[in-house]
Design an enzyme around this catalytic site. Structure first.
Site, PDB file in Angstrom:
ATOM      1  N   GLY A  10       7.371  11.097   7.266  1.00  8.93           N
ATOM      2  CA  GLY A  10       7.524  10.686   8.661  1.00  8.93           C
ATOM      3  C   GLY A  10       6.992   9.283   8.897  1.00  8.93           C
ATOM      4  CG  PHE A  11       5.874   6.438  12.734  1.00  6.92           C
ATOM      5  CD1 PHE A  11       5.846   5.120  12.297  1.00  6.92           C
ATOM      6  CD2 PHE A  11       5.082   6.795  13.825  1.00  6.92           C
ATOM      7  CE1 PHE A  11       5.043   4.176  12.923  1.00  6.92           C
ATOM      8  CE2 PHE A  11       4.288   5.860  14.462  1.00  6.92           C
ATOM      9  CZ  PHE A  11       4.260   4.556  14.006  1.00  6.92           C
ATOM     10  CB  ILE A  12       1.798   8.580  11.274  1.00  9.17           C
ATOM     11  CG1 ILE A  12       2.028   8.107  12.709  1.00  9.17           C
ATOM     12  CG2 ILE A  12       0.336   8.390  10.874  1.00  9.17           C
ATOM     13  CD1 ILE A  12       1.287   8.904  13.768  1.00  9.17           C
ATOM     14  N   GLY A  36      11.574  13.211   9.416  1.00  8.67           N
ATOM     15  CA  GLY A  36      11.190  12.221   8.411  1.00  8.67           C
ATOM     16  C   GLY A  36      12.395  11.829   7.561  1.00  8.67           C
ATOM     17  CB  THR A  95       7.379  23.520  13.315  1.00 14.58           C
ATOM     18  OG1 THR A  95       8.697  23.873  12.948  1.00 14.58           O
ATOM     19  CG2 THR A  95       6.859  22.419  12.407  1.00 14.58           C
ATOM     20  CB  ALA A 117      -2.025  14.649  12.833  1.00 15.51           C
ATOM     21  CE1 TYR A 149       3.647  17.419  19.144  1.00  9.51           C
ATOM     22  CE2 TYR A 149       3.000  16.053  20.996  1.00  9.51           C
ATOM     23  CZ  TYR A 149       3.080  16.252  19.636  1.00  9.51           C
ATOM     24  OH  TYR A 149       2.606  15.294  18.769  1.00  9.51           O
ATOM     25  CE  LYS A 153       0.851  18.293  16.774  1.00 11.52           C
ATOM     26  NZ  LYS A 153       0.499  17.864  15.423  1.00 11.52           N
TER      27      LYS A 153
END
Ligand SMILES: NC(=O)c1ccc[n+]([C@@H]2O[C@H](COP(=O)([O-])OP(=O)(O)OC[C@H]3O[C@@H](n4cnc5c(N)ncnc54)[C@H](O)[C@@H]3O)[C@@H](O)[C@H]2O)c1
Length: 334
Positions: A10-12, A36, A95, A117, A149, A153
């Site tokens: 993915g990005f990070i 990703g 997920t 994260a 979301y 989290k």
């Protein structure tokens, strides 16, 4: 040091992979390539210390495989982005909740340490001047997918904290605030890459709502080293740390700055939330981090300016174009 990263394509995650390989780590990635891309890893594919497993964090065998032999694990895999969450609420919940449980169980059994994260989204509609890690979470209705979301989290954090308390799992949590930079895609609702793409394409920049909602953007190049330092600090276990930008800006001002900086001819258009998402969509008016805890622990003090961030995102988005370092105007590459 052997490191495993979920969501490393993915990005990070891909920036983290590069950072750790450069530091001499052996790095194994598990990613299902949903948001990703292998393209993000093109600089490291073939590196002798890099291993890639395509698979999902919902599959315990795949997770065990990537975690095996690792000294530390970074858990970044998640369904990310408002569009994705709103369009696929059930898959995202699975997920983001069950996947994290699988990772926690696997890491506990392996004896590695874990970095989870998390996100500033968990503060929800709390618009305080600066959100400390102890700040209240103000979420909208559980029936609005937009909040799942943040809810998921939050559960992840609670799980991680419970594994630390009950089993002594060395796990630290970072709460990222609007991290941006090259490789981030605008496809799932991320505002900076979307506005930059629109500016470069000469399309109207679509700003949702009245545009006066504010955010503090931080650069992935500042965030990744801080994540790594936090993961190496035993005092961080059982704790959560904000990592965000220090400069508050409204989305309308951001759009204006992007147009100006990139020399774009684009206009800025306000789009009602109901049109951009669905009826009854809610957004946070403001989200400002208090970074003092991460500053005290690892000296987190992000230095990259918003202008530098915009330039880097633009340079990444249009490889056929180059930025003139003198004037930062966009010129076509010869
Ligand atoms: N970018 C931000 O501003 C931001 C802010 C707060 C928190 N975060 C968190 O940082 C982490 C990385 O986010 P990102 O911005 O790099 O997003 P991203 O979408 O680029 O990365 C997520 C990665 O996880 C992978 N993935 C998704 N579901 C998976 C599954 N079931 N199994 C294996 N891999 C899976 C995706 O393919 C992707 O490579 C996420 O946990 C996200 O919640 C990011």
């Amino acid at each position: 040091m052997k490191t495993a990263i979920t969501g490393g394509a993915g990005f990070i995650g891909s920036h983290l992979v590069e950072h750790l390989l450069a530091a001499g780590d052996e790095v194994a990635v598990l990613d299902n390539l949903s948001t990703g891309r292998l393209e993000n890893l093109k600089g490291v594919i073939g590196h002798r210390n890099f291993h890639f497993i395509e698979g999902t964090i919902l599959d315990r065998d795949a997770v065990d495989k990537v975690v095996a032999g690792a000294d530390r694990v970074f858990h970044l895999a998640a369904a990310v982005g408002v569009n994705l969450i709103v369009d696929h609420p059930l898959e995202s919940l699975r997920t983001n909740i069950h996947g994290t449980e699988v990772v926690l169980d696997s890491v506990l059994e392996s004896g590695a340490s874990l970095l989870l994260a998390s996100t500033s989204e968990i503060y929800g509609k709390n618009a305080s001047d600066s959100l400390s890690e102890e700040a209240d979470r103000i979420l909208g209705s559980a029936l609005k997918s937009r909040w799942t979301y943040a809810a998921a989290k939050g559960i992840d954090e609670a799980f991680a904290h419970a594994y630390w308390r009950q089993f002594g799992l060395p796990v630290a949590i970072v709460r990222l605030f609007n991290t941006v930079g090259p490789r981030q895609t605008g496809r799932y609702g991320m505002v900076v890459p979307r506005l930059v793409r629109q500016a470069l394409a000469g399309e109207p920049l679509t700003v949702y709502g009245d545009g006066h909602q504010t955010r503090c953007f931080s650069y992935v190049g500042d965030i990744v080293p801080a994540i790594v330092r936090i993961s190496e600090e035993p005092l961080a276990y059982g704790n959560a740390y904000n990592l965000g930008g220090s400069y508050e800006i409204s989305i309308l001002t951001l759009a204006e700055r992007i147009v100006e900086l990139l020399g774009s001819e684009s206009v800025i258009t306000l789009v009602p939330y109901e049109q951009a998402y669905s009826e009854g969509y809610e957004d946070m008016r403001r989200r400002v981090p208090d970074n003092s805890k991460s500053f005290e622990l690892v000296g987190f003090d992000p230095k990259t300016t918003l202008d530098e961030i915009i330039r880097n995102v633009a340079a990444d988005y249009k490889p056929a174009k180059v930025l003139d370092p003198a004037g930062w105007k966009i010129t076509l590459a010869s």
